[in-house]
Design a protein around this motif. Structure first.
Motif, mmCIF file in Angstrom:
data_model
loop_
_atom_site.group_PDB
_atom_site.id
_atom_site.type_symbol
_atom_site.label_atom_id
_atom_site.label_comp_id
_atom_site.label_asym_id
_atom_site.label_seq_id
_atom_site.Cartn_x
_atom_site.Cartn_y
_atom_site.Cartn_z
ATOM 1 N N GLU A 510 14.935 31.039 -81.635
ATOM 2 C CA GLU A 510 15.879 31.987 -81.869
ATOM 3 C C GLU A 510 15.502 33.199 -82.280
ATOM 4 O O GLU A 510 15.365 34.709 -81.426
ATOM 5 C CB GLU A 510 17.226 32.367 -82.644
ATOM 6 C CG GLU A 510 16.510 31.737 -83.763
ATOM 7 C CD GLU A 510 16.866 30.477 -84.574
ATOM 8 O OE1 GLU A 510 16.659 30.425 -85.739
ATOM 9 O OE2 GLU A 510 16.658 29.507 -83.328
ATOM 10 N N ILE A 511 14.157 33.081 -83.117
ATOM 11 C CA ILE A 511 13.486 34.403 -83.424
ATOM 12 C C ILE A 511 12.762 35.310 -82.519
ATOM 13 O O ILE A 511 12.399 36.537 -82.396
ATOM 14 C CB ILE A 511 12.704 34.031 -85.499
ATOM 15 C CG1 ILE A 511 13.586 34.065 -85.717
ATOM 16 C CG2 ILE A 511 11.838 35.242 -85.244
ATOM 17 C CD1 ILE A 511 13.173 33.690 -87.680
ATOM 18 N N GLU A 513 12.685 34.736 -79.406
ATOM 19 C CA GLU A 513 13.647 34.669 -78.270
ATOM 20 C C GLU A 513 14.018 36.791 -78.760
ATOM 21 O O GLU A 513 14.369 37.664 -77.794
ATOM 22 C CB GLU A 513 14.596 34.657 -78.159
ATOM 23 C CG GLU A 513 14.113 32.569 -77.627
ATOM 24 C CD GLU A 513 15.703 31.973 -77.615
ATOM 25 O OE1 GLU A 513 16.762 32.319 -77.404
ATOM 26 O OE2 GLU A 513 15.320 30.356 -76.682
ATOM 27 N N ASP A 514 14.620 37.000 -79.609
ATOM 28 C CA ASP A 514 14.802 38.340 -80.119
ATOM 29 C C ASP A 514 13.616 38.983 -80.371
ATOM 30 O O ASP A 514 13.899 39.917 -79.843
ATOM 31 C CB ASP A 514 15.744 37.735 -82.371
ATOM 32 C CG ASP A 514 15.944 39.537 -82.478
ATOM 33 O OD1 ASP A 514 16.285 40.424 -81.282
ATOM 34 O OD2 ASP A 514 15.598 39.540 -83.610
ATOM 35 N N LYS A 518 13.170 42.440 -78.407
ATOM 36 C CA LYS A 518 12.725 43.547 -78.656
ATOM 37 C C LYS A 518 11.870 44.312 -78.278
ATOM 38 O O LYS A 518 11.918 45.590 -77.921
ATOM 39 C CB LYS A 518 12.903 43.660 -79.777
ATOM 40 C CG LYS A 518 14.218 43.410 -81.063
ATOM 41 C CD LYS A 518 13.542 42.663 -82.488
ATOM 42 C CE LYS A 518 14.546 42.948 -83.237
ATOM 43 N NZ LYS A 518 15.833 44.144 -83.222
#
Length: 829
Positions: A510-511, A513-514, A518
């Motif tokens: 998830e990091i 993908e985040d 960004k």
């Protein structure tokens, strides 16, 4: 100019200097290794490289080169320049040893001006001093002591000392024996030496029993060492003689030093030469260990390196049993700056350090580990910015130290400078740092500066792609296995593989993908397309290498088969000539025997006894001709091979016009044209079979006799008539039929051969004989049993048989009948 002051430590040249110093055999050579410095003079660099290259040749070829293992005698020589001072014995030994080494080295280079021009020229300017060596040998023994013959006075003094010591020794033994007999001394006690004087060890309780002087006592006080009074005077005389000996030796050394003093100004340069030879030899040993060469170069800011290797990394990986990945790079006027990008730990910094170290080594006169076709240039300035230079004392941050270096670069770097910058623009806010880095890069490019720069900034990659004189480079990375390849590829920028590396080390999905969201779709797509380009280029590059390797292998195979074909043609001509010659010999011998037999029968007028003798003689000749059955079989095989190979050629060029049709031959068999297999009668007498029909002759088999006759002497007969004639003719031993011989050979023939345990040449001979027999007997399939083993015999047989024109196919036998251990061979029909 070299910048900064700790440049050598940054590129690890200090370790290279230590390795070279460690190869030196004397302190003088180590001093030169410490003094080794960067040079920009073309002649100085050329001389140093060529001298080291000649020393490398000596280390490889001339193992008997005398080692310059000597100590420095220059301090001793400098001291004796003062009148009255002299060298000690140990110093004279060092001087002699060094002069002997000098003499051996000068003899080695004598007459080798063409082989080692640089080193021989150096040696030719050095003086040799035979007088000094002669004087030293006249004074010193081989063990480094003063000879008795150094002067007559010294010989007399030493003779007197030896005579008196012998007398004292005899008297002391007598006194010791007396003390033992009286019980004053132990039975196992021996004469001792104290303060250079002979003494007798006695228990302290008996020390008054012998009149003399107590020189020493044991630690426990139980033993006293007595010098008897009667030998005190003699010992004193020896002491005086020893003093005279020292004074005479000092006089000899003073005189010897005075003899050497006039040669001191010429001796000192000789030691400079010894130091130089030791230093050059140390560089050569390092270069050989690092697989280095003395490269070609030009006096211009230029570099074209092929398979360049970092020497320290090469030695470390070799010790660990690993291979280093070489680098190819080129710097010229059109490609002045190389901007290298790629993943972390992908080899960018090593590439940068390799470039700086190799260029610095070259301009220090040290051979470099590159290929022979590499080419170096000469740079007036080498400036490097690598590592962290932050300083609390000087109030410098990491980025501040980088900016100070960049200020120095932009002020002092010009078209003859080489700049090396690692992690360009890093250390501050990426957007601002990237903008400043781009401006600095543009300024360096405008000044025609040469260099190698590493970075992760995308704006610098875009700038390098559009700016003239700057080229992108990438350190390749295997995205599939997530491992760096440490290979530099010029032409495209490299990806940092940040997301892939984050996934590999286990950063939460998830990091990642985040972070992808960004950074923006455009940036992600750019990096993705960049990786795709790198991957595809790597794929096609590997494919091109494989194609090149296959083409090379194909070329080798074609050359191999061309040579095999030429050898086959040559062997064919040789076999043909041998077969024809052997056939002529057999025909001549057989005809001679037949004519001789007929003549004897006629001369004896049918006398039975004489006829029997003639027939027995004919039978013996026949046995002699046929006693070597293998030789006859080989001859028949070669003849049959020759016929099969040139069958079409003979039919086209040698055979007469086609015979009559089968109908015409049946209607008039005796007038039909002759062909192979026809039964004929020679001069209305002997009946035979046609073997071959040529333009002007016919080869006929008359039993075991093969002869050539003119067609006019032959009459074609029918098979029935030939059978009747054979029935009417009484059987004789020499009328064996040729075809019957072939039938017997076919019946005895075995289409299988066991080659296990044979050497290669033996196996090839047996297989050739088997194939020849099979061709003669019209056998189509053969089995070669060679076993599995290492496969060497199988490969040798197949490579050899593929060049045989009679072989149609080679394949493994069925698994139930031997599999890969048996080769099934099919011959051409």
């Amino acid at each position: 100019m070299i910048y900064p002051a700790n440049f050598e430590a940054k590129i690890k040249f200090d370790k290279i200097r230590q390795l070279i110093a460690g190869n030196c055999l004397c302190e003088m050579g180590r001093e030169l290794a410490d003094e080794m410095a960067f040079s920009t003079d073309e002649d100085t660099i050329r001389a140093a490289q060529e001298e080291t290259n000649e020393a490398m040749c000596i280390c490889r070829v001339d193992v008997d080169f005398p080692a310059a293992s000597c100590r420095d005698a220059r301090p001793f020589l400098g001291r004796i320049r003062v009148e009255g001072l002299f060298m000690e014995v140990e110093e004279l030994v060092i001087l002699r040893s060094s002069l002997e080494s000098l003499n051996a080295i000068l003899r080695f280079f004598k007459g080798k001006e063409t082989t080692y021009p640089r080193l021989a020229a150096r040696a030719s300017s050095v003086h040799f001093f035979p007088y000094i060596l002669q004087r030293l040998d006249s004074v010193l023994t081989k063990n480094g002591a003063i000879k008795d013959s150094a002067s007559p006075a010294l010989a007399d003094i030493r003779h007197s000392i030896a005579r008196k010591q012998a007398g004292i020794s005899r008297r002391m033994q007598a006194l010791l024996q007396q003390a033992r007999d009286e019980g004053w001394a132990d039975k196992d006690s021996e004469i001792a030496i104290r303060d250079g004087r002979m003494v007798i060890p006695l228990p302290s309780a008996f020390k008054r029993q012998i009149r003399g002087i107590v020189h020493d006592e044991s630690a426990t006080g139980k033993t006293s060492y007595i010098e008897p009074a009667e030998i005190i005077e003699t010992n004193n005389e020896i002491r005086e003689l020893q003093g005279e000996e020292r004074r005479e030796i000092a006089r000899i050394l003073r005189q010897l030093s005075a003899d050497i003093r006039p040669y001191v100004p010429d001796l000192l340069p000789s030691y400079d030469f010894l130091a130089f030879i030791d230093f050059v030899r140390a560089k050569a040993r390092f270069a050989l260990n690092a697989d280095a060469v003395a490269p070609a170069f030009v006096n211009a800011p230029f570099a074209r390196w092929r398979r360049a290797r970092h020497p320290l990394l090469l030695l470390a990986l070799r010790a660990a049993g690993k291979e280093i990945v070489p680098l190819d790079m080129e710097i010229n006027e059109k490609q002045r700056l190389i901007l290298i990008s790629g993943p972390n730990a992908g080899g960018k910094s090593v590439c940068l350090q390799t470039a700086g170290l190799l260029q610095y080594m070259f301009q220090c006169g040290i051979p470099v580990p590159v290929e022979d076709d590499s080419r170096f240039g000469i740079f007036q300035n080498i400036l490097i910015d690598i590592g962290d230079e932050q300083s609390i004392e000087n109030d410098l941050s990491t980025y501040s130290s980088h900016l100070i270096n960049m200020k120095h670069f932009t002020r002092h770097a010009d078209s003859r400078s080489l700049v090396l910058i690692d992690e360009f623009g890093a250390g501050t806010e990426p957007m601002l740092g990237g903008a400043i880095a781009e401006a600095i890069l543009n300024a360096l490019n405008n000044n025609a500066v040469k260099g190698i720069i590493t970075t992760h900034y995308t704006n610098l990659k875009h700038f390098a792609a559009s700016a003239e004189g700057i080229v992108n480079g990438a350190m390749l990375y295997d995205a599939g296995r997530m491992t760096p390849l440490f290979t530099l590829e010029i032409g495209n920028p490299g990806s940092s593989f940040a997301f892939e590396i984050a996934k590999k080390i286990g950063l939460p999905r998830e990091i990642i993908e985040d972070a992808t969201g960004k950074i923006g779709e455009e940036r992600v797509n750019f990096d993705k397309h960049l990786k795709d380009v790198i991957r595809d280029k790597h794929y096609w590059e590997e494919k091109r290498k494989r194609i090149h390797q296959n083409e090379k292998q194909l070329e080798d195979v074609l050359q191999k088969y061309q040579r095999a074909l030429e050898e086959t043609v040559k062997l064919r001509k040789q076999i043909l000539a041998e077969a024809k010659e052997k056939a002529r010999d057999i025909l001549r011998g057989a005809n001679s025997s037949i004519e001789s037999t007929i003549r004897e029968i006629k001369e004896s007028q049918a006398d039975k006894e004489r006829t029997k003798q003639a027939r027995r003689a004919l039978d013996e000749d026949k046995k002699r001709l046929l006693e070597d059955d293998e030789e006859e079989k080989r001859l028949l095989q070669r003849v049959e091979q020759l016929k099969n190979r040139e069958k079409r050629k003979e039919e086209r060029e040698k055979r007469p016009p086609r015979a009559l049709t089968a109908t015409a031959r049946r209607e008039d068999p005796e007038n039909a044209a002759l062909s192979r297999g026809d039964r004929v009668q020679v001069d209305n007498k002997t009946i035979g079979e046609v073997i071959e029909v040529n333009a002007k002759s016919v080869v006929v088999a008359l039993g075991s006799l093969i002869t050539t006759v003119k067609p006019s002497r032959l009459t074609r007969i029918s098979a029935a008539r030939a059978k009747d004639a054979a029935r009417d003719t009484p059987p004789t031993p020499h009328h064996s039929n040729y075809l019957e011989t072939v039938d017997r050979a076919r019946a005895d023939f075995k289409p299988e051969i066991d080659l296990r345990g044979l050497r290669g040449d033996e196996a090839l001979q047996r297989v050739e004989a088997l194939v020849d027999s099979a061709v003669m007997l019209d056998v189509r399939e053969l089995r070669l049993i060679h076993g599995t083993g290492t496969g060497a015999l199988k490969q040798l047989l197949r490579e050899h048989l593929r060049a045989n024109p009679f072989v149609a196919r080679l394949e493994d036998e069925h698994v139930q009948r031997g599999g890969a251990g048996v080769t099934r061979l099919t011959l051409e029909p």
